[in-house]
Design a protein around this motif. Structure first.
Motif, PDB file in Angstrom:
ATOM      1  N   THR A 188      -7.930   3.455  -8.499  1.00 34.58           N
ATOM      2  CA  THR A 188      -6.616   3.203  -7.831  1.00 34.58           C
ATOM      3  C   THR A 188      -5.993   1.993  -8.766  1.00 34.58           C
ATOM      4  O   THR A 188      -6.651   1.120  -9.251  1.00 34.58           O
ATOM      5  CB  THR A 188      -6.822   2.330  -6.413  1.00 34.58           C
ATOM      6  OG1 THR A 188      -7.935   3.009  -5.712  1.00 34.58           O
ATOM      7  CG2 THR A 188      -5.776   2.072  -5.777  1.00 34.58           C
ATOM      8  N   HIS A 238      -9.299   5.386   2.404  1.00 38.62           N
ATOM      9  CA  HIS A 238      -9.173   4.729   1.163  1.00 38.62           C
ATOM     10  C   HIS A 238      -8.755   3.224   1.896  1.00 38.62           C
ATOM     11  O   HIS A 238      -7.618   3.058   2.408  1.00 38.62           O
ATOM     12  CB  HIS A 238      -7.915   4.936   0.152  1.00 38.62           C
ATOM     13  CG  HIS A 238      -8.172   4.089  -1.001  1.00 38.62           C
ATOM     14  ND1 HIS A 238      -7.249   2.970  -0.876  1.00 38.62           N
ATOM     15  CD2 HIS A 238      -8.357   4.172  -2.261  1.00 38.62           C
ATOM     16  CE1 HIS A 238      -7.484   2.319  -2.110  1.00 38.62           C
ATOM     17  NE2 HIS A 238      -8.130   3.328  -2.772  1.00 38.62           N
ATOM     18  N   VAL A 259      -3.567   6.388  -6.250  1.00 38.84           N
ATOM     19  CA  VAL A 259      -5.180   6.813  -6.184  1.00 38.84           C
ATOM     20  C   VAL A 259      -5.562   8.254  -6.679  1.00 38.84           C
ATOM     21  O   VAL A 259      -4.706   9.024  -6.562  1.00 38.84           O
ATOM     22  CB  VAL A 259      -5.581   6.854  -4.535  1.00 38.84           C
ATOM     23  CG1 VAL A 259      -7.036   7.089  -4.631  1.00 38.84           C
ATOM     24  CG2 VAL A 259      -5.197   5.585  -3.988  1.00 38.84           C
ATOM     25  N   TYR A 299      -9.197  10.458  -8.601  1.00 41.26           N
ATOM     26  CA  TYR A 299     -10.396  10.810  -8.403  1.00 41.26           C
ATOM     27  C   TYR A 299     -10.928  11.575  -9.515  1.00 41.26           C
ATOM     28  O   TYR A 299     -10.254  12.392 -10.328  1.00 41.26           O
ATOM     29  CB  TYR A 299     -10.838  11.745  -7.151  1.00 41.26           C
ATOM     30  CG  TYR A 299     -10.175  13.055  -7.129  1.00 41.26           C
ATOM     31  CD1 TYR A 299     -11.051  14.063  -7.451  1.00 41.26           C
ATOM     32  CD2 TYR A 299      -8.995  13.183  -6.843  1.00 41.26           C
ATOM     33  CE1 TYR A 299     -10.310  15.471  -7.632  1.00 41.26           C
ATOM     34  CE2 TYR A 299      -8.300  14.495  -6.858  1.00 41.26           C
ATOM     35  CZ  TYR A 299      -9.134  15.419  -7.167  1.00 41.26           C
ATOM     36  OH  TYR A 299      -8.697  16.749  -7.108  1.00 41.26           O
TER      37      TYR A 299
END
Length: 331
Positions: free
Chosen positions: A136, A171, A188, A190
């Motif tokens: 993040t 989140h 955000v 991943y």
């Protein structure tokens, strides 16, 4: 499922790394029921020697590739799909563009709401158990990494967490962590085991019902001016805009402007420019973030307990929003 005192857990086992195969179609990734057929397109060319035709020659003018896929998700209407065609033996990196093989709309901010001392955001579902962790990026270049824990082993294969919690990847950001700044966006992403780099999951557009912020890009003395949509055809209507008669974009505060009723600051907010009143005559620098109180005509005295993504405004009001000398989490 609990039945007569016995507890039967549901355990999902999957490969530890992401291995793209087949065709991406919405939330479905298929390899079976797919056939590929290639054929050369031949063309006859007449051959002439000294102006005299001596025969025909065949040459390859192209190659046609037919991909036949049987896919169904219960909807038998018109469907769209993405197909990647690569030379034999080529690297399949293009299949890693969106590793979970899912629909993703990056222009949509995540829905979020306040839950106690946290902001809880509903991110798109990371639909693969090979997700390794989340990154993040908060305002002021603050970065947080969240690793994904394992929950045990089965037959020598790691059992990894999935993230399907009601169809979302939730989140959490603590309001006491000094990460979220009203008016700024947190991104955000991943990472998946076996795939290099981070991939966008979504973003959080955080504001309160009182505060947002924008970028200072100038200041000056302005007047509200009537501007016709078409000066040659005034009946088409007009609008009022603020135009500077002193200062403007790129200008800094001048002492002689102190206490002038026409003084305003020019800010950039979501790609649009606005002339806003300032509660004082503070000297801001170009590119500096300024805090804005929204809806001063209503002046809410307390922040709402039930803050949600609906409190994030996409535009400002030159009549009702005002710059104030507030600082959030000064570093």
């Amino acid at each position: 499922m609990e039945n007569e005192g016995y507890l039967t857990p549901e355990i999902y086992i999957s490969k530890d790394t992401f291995q793209p195969k087949g065709v991406c179609y919405g939330n479905i990734c298929k390899q079976s029921n797919m056939s590929v057929r290639e054929k050369m397109i031949m063309q006859s060319l007449p051959l002439y020697v000294n102006g005299r035709k001596i025969g025909d020659a065949e040459t390859i003018s192209g190659r046609q590739t037919d991909i036949k896929v049987y896919l169904t998700d219960g909807n038998f209407g018109r469907q769209n799909m993405s197909v990647f065609i690569m030379p034999s033996g080529a690297n399949a990196d293009c299949m890693n563009a969106v590793p979970p093989c899912r629909d993703f709309v990056s222009a949509d901010g995540a829905k979020w709401h306040r839950s106690g001392d946290f902001i809880l955001a509903e991110m798109p579902l990371a639909e693969h158990s090979a997700v390794e962790g989340f990154q993040t990026i908060y305002p002021e270049n603050s970065i947080r990494f969240d690793t994904v824990p394992h929950i045990g082993k089965a037959d020598g294969v790691d059992v990894v967490l999935t993230f399907d919690d009601g169809g979302f990847t939730y989140h959490k950001t603590s309001l006491s962590d000094k990460y979220l700044i009203p008016g700024e966006i947190a991104y955000v992403s991943y990472k998946m085991r076996g795939v290099d780099g981070y991939y966008t999951l979504g973003f959080i557009d955080f504001q309160t019902n009182i505060f947002t912020s924008a970028t200072f890009i100038g200041c000056g003395l302005v007047q509200k001016t009537k501007v016709y949509k078409n000066p040659l055809r005034p009946k088409l209507g007009y609008t009022y805009i603020y135009l500077p008669y002193e200062g403007g974009e790129g200008e800094l505060f001048r002492n002689e402007w102190a206490f002038e009723k026409d003084y305003r600051c020019l800010v950039d907010y979501r790609g649009e420019k606005y002339w806003l009143k300032s509660i004082d005559f503070a000297e801001y620098l170009i590119g500096e973030r300024v805090i804005i109180v929204k809806e001063t005509d209503e002046m809410p005295l307390l922040p709402k307990e039930e803050l949600t993504h609906k409190d994030a405004d996409t535009t400002l009001s030159e009549d009702n929003d005002m710059i104030v000398p507030e600082l959030f989490y000064q570093r």
